[in-house]
Write a protein that holds these residues in place. Sequence first.
Motif, PDB file in Angstrom:
ATOM      1  N   VAL A   1     -25.845  11.130  51.707  1.00 23.17           N
ATOM      2  CA  VAL A   1     -26.528  10.512  50.595  1.00 23.17           C
ATOM      3  C   VAL A   1     -26.015  10.774  49.252  1.00 23.17           C
ATOM      4  O   VAL A   1     -26.127  12.039  48.827  1.00 23.17           O
ATOM      5  CB  VAL A   1     -27.940  10.530  50.867  1.00 23.17           C
ATOM      6  N   ASP A   2     -25.771   9.752  48.827  1.00 22.07           N
ATOM      7  CA  ASP A   2     -25.236   9.664  47.115  1.00 22.07           C
ATOM      8  C   ASP A   2     -26.046   8.945  46.369  1.00 22.07           C
ATOM      9  O   ASP A   2     -26.186   7.877  46.862  1.00 22.07           O
ATOM     10  CB  ASP A   2     -23.925   9.521  46.812  1.00 22.07           C
ATOM     11  N   ALA A   3     -26.870   9.363  45.290  1.00 23.72           N
ATOM     12  CA  ALA A   3     -27.959   8.294  44.756  1.00 23.72           C
ATOM     13  C   ALA A   3     -27.634   8.720  43.147  1.00 23.72           C
ATOM     14  O   ALA A   3     -27.362   9.676  42.822  1.00 23.72           O
ATOM     15  CB  ALA A   3     -29.360   8.973  45.237  1.00 23.72           C
ATOM     16  N   LYS A   4     -27.817   7.456  42.626  1.00 23.57           N
ATOM     17  CA  LYS A   4     -27.510   7.404  41.125  1.00 23.57           C
ATOM     18  C   LYS A   4     -28.722   6.510  40.566  1.00 23.57           C
ATOM     19  O   LYS A   4     -29.108   5.610  41.071  1.00 23.57           O
ATOM     20  CB  LYS A   4     -26.366   6.958  40.677  1.00 23.57           C
ATOM     21  N   ILE A   5     -29.286   6.957  39.337  1.00 22.26           N
ATOM     22  CA  ILE A   5     -30.085   6.157  38.628  1.00 22.26           C
ATOM     23  C   ILE A   5     -29.666   5.844  37.344  1.00 22.26           C
ATOM     24  O   ILE A   5     -28.927   6.379  36.468  1.00 22.26           O
ATOM     25  CB  ILE A   5     -31.385   6.981  38.400  1.00 22.26           C
ATOM     26  N   TYR A   6     -29.577   3.973  37.360  1.00 26.16           N
ATOM     27  CA  TYR A   6     -28.979   3.811  35.743  1.00 26.16           C
ATOM     28  C   TYR A   6     -30.002   3.150  35.195  1.00 26.16           C
ATOM     29  O   TYR A   6     -31.113   2.430  35.675  1.00 26.16           O
ATOM     30  CB  TYR A   6     -28.019   2.580  36.020  1.00 26.16           C
ATOM     31  N   ASN A   7     -30.106   2.832  33.751  1.00 30.56           N
ATOM     32  CA  ASN A   7     -31.229   2.339  32.991  1.00 30.56           C
ATOM     33  C   ASN A   7     -30.770   0.795  32.850  1.00 30.56           C
ATOM     34  O   ASN A   7     -29.844   0.411  33.346  1.00 30.56           O
ATOM     35  CB  ASN A   7     -31.355   2.894  31.875  1.00 30.56           C
ATOM     36  N   SER A   8     -31.483  -0.018  32.090  1.00 29.48           N
ATOM     37  CA  SER A   8     -31.151  -1.528  31.677  1.00 29.48           C
ATOM     38  C   SER A   8     -29.867  -1.356  30.934  1.00 29.48           C
ATOM     39  O   SER A   8     -29.179  -2.821  31.114  1.00 29.48           O
ATOM     40  CB  SER A   8     -32.113  -1.996  31.026  1.00 29.48           C
ATOM     41  N   ALA A   9     -29.100  -0.480  30.215  1.00 27.48           N
ATOM     42  CA  ALA A   9     -28.062  -0.590  29.583  1.00 27.48           C
ATOM     43  C   ALA A   9     -26.883  -0.171  30.530  1.00 27.48           C
ATOM     44  O   ALA A   9     -25.622  -0.102  29.835  1.00 27.48           O
ATOM     45  CB  ALA A   9     -28.041   0.125  28.233  1.00 27.48           C
ATOM     46  N   ASN A  10     -27.130   0.052  31.810  1.00 34.25           N
ATOM     47  CA  ASN A  10     -26.073   0.420  32.702  1.00 34.25           C
ATOM     48  C   ASN A  10     -25.545   1.818  32.550  1.00 34.25           C
ATOM     49  O   ASN A  10     -24.356   2.167  32.962  1.00 34.25           O
ATOM     50  CB  ASN A  10     -25.085  -0.731  32.980  1.00 34.25           C
ATOM     51  N   THR A  11     -26.367   2.560  31.684  1.00 29.45           N
ATOM     52  CA  THR A  11     -25.992   4.025  31.402  1.00 29.45           C
ATOM     53  C   THR A  11     -26.588   4.872  32.678  1.00 29.45           C
ATOM     54  O   THR A  11     -27.727   4.676  33.037  1.00 29.45           O
ATOM     55  CB  THR A  11     -26.804   4.587  30.233  1.00 29.45           C
TER      56      THR A  11
END
Length: 621
Positions: free
Chosen positions: A445-455
């Motif tokens: 599993v690879d997981a990433k979290i992005y905010n609304s600015a796609n950062t």
Amino acid sequence: MKNHTYKKSFNAKPRTFNTGLLCALLLSAFNVTAADGARQEIGTAQALIRSLGAQHANPNASFMRSGEVSTAKNKHLDTEITDYQLKDGLVSVSGKARGSANSHFYLKGTEKNLRGYLVRHDEKKAYEYSTDAKGIVSVTEVAISKVVPDLDENWLKATSFNTLAGAIHPVYSPMALRQARHIGPYNNEDVTKLESKPGSPWVFYLNHSAVMSGTTPLNGVTKENMYRVWQIVADQYSMYNINITTNPAVYNAAKSANILRTGVLNFVNQDGRSNAPLSSFGTTAAGTLYRNPSSGFDYGYGIGMTAAHEIGHQMGMNHDRGGSGGEYFEGIAAYQWGPIMGNYWMGSQWAASRWTWSKGEYNTASNFEDDLRIMNVNESIPYVADDNPSGKNLSLDSAGNINPVANFGQIERTGDTDTFNFTVTGNGRLDLKIDPIEYFGMLDVDAKIYNSANTLVASSNKAVNRSAEFIALNLSAGNYRLVIAGGAEGTPSNGFSNYSSLGYYGMKGTLTGSTPPADIMLTSGVALSNQSAATGTWKYYAIDVPAGKTSIVFNVNGANGDADIYSQLSVKPTTSSYKCKSDGSTSVETCTVNAPSAGRYYLGVYAYSAFNSLTVKATVN
């Protein structure tokens, strides 16, 4: 590791031919150009298909007895046909060498491209059938190990199994809660009726009748062990729409419909070297799986891996070679990874082992076959549909809990990603673990979290662990995306890529400061009372349903007004989109969804006329 046998069970109605016409056709079409053991042209694929069909209809009408080929000189070409199907221009033929019980013969393809093999085990000889650009079929003697790759006796002599007695078995994730039929621990299922994807026209049959007495395994093997064998195979092939089953009725029905979409592996009640004939999927030429209870692995774990490997041969895959393992690559210990078509026994001490499909990316590889492409393109087995093609909302209860019954998914193809959206209204905190949930799965599993600015806000891919985790992650107010993908470690040449980092995952944790759900969550069998709504309005409820349940029954009960109910999977129902509905003239309504898929079911209660004091209940059976 591995073997083969046949099952004479399909009896499609063959074409019939005029005997004189058949002989004339064959005399003109077949031309032997070389002696026994060398390349021989035996005629067009079309003529061969027709002659084999006639031979199946009348075993005494073998074209090898028609005069054009001497059976004394070419006895390896004289066959007996037990299974034959010609459907929509595609053919599947299975049988054996005439007079040789310990042999097998199989061909499949079209009138322009026919391929297959004849193996005579007692003589340790094998013959390959191939078609050139003009549609002419040739027969060439080949090494028997080309057709049955796991008959390398020297490999057994050179390999030490001293470590097997202390093998570290996989551990079920606590999130493995039947999100799919093959996920989670054994729960007293009938091991003779297991199916991973009921209804799929592509079927692979694990024929364990020889090691069973009715529904009871022989030799002290437990039902849980038998379940694990099936489960491991289902894990390894879960990205494809193929039903791994132990039910002979399911197999026979699929075989009758289209034998080219089926395969079979026969369990044998004795010790030996398991093996399987190459590219025999789509015929009744079967692999053979010996029991080997003394191998050190328990029957379920060790035999399950061997079954997955042998079925790989039947799909058309050869061994993944390289390194000190030679014919069988032994994997990369630093990453606890190796190809399932290599020497998976060598990972017996790896607590987080991953054995996956390969395309020879590691630096000592000499086999560059694309395993996933072989199954999908060569054998025409489709991938399962993407379960999260455009993103979905993270499912939260009123306390911000993230439950794996509702929050799970599958990475189905190389490069696939699943997106889960969520909103934080104040200062939030995320504690979340994402586990692969298949027992012998391939997913890292690879997981990433992005905010609304796609950062990119945070990422996780735990080394040699296969899970991802976010601990006490502080999040400011805003909208976020959690993106889950198949992970990789090291480099493709010294490690593994995300090529076959595929499979199911589940999520468990909490998110504080999040937008509370608008839906009212129901608990199975527990009535929710005192519900009311004005005329023309909706009230929505939801319940999370694991896989493998027989039904969900929704009902409402009230003494006033007119409440109508509608249920739908994953999205809120409407009066025109629902799994079930009940819209009588009172507020006493019941509707049932049979054999529900796993996921969140919504119940919409529509007030055709205003109601109050209504009781709402959902029962998962």
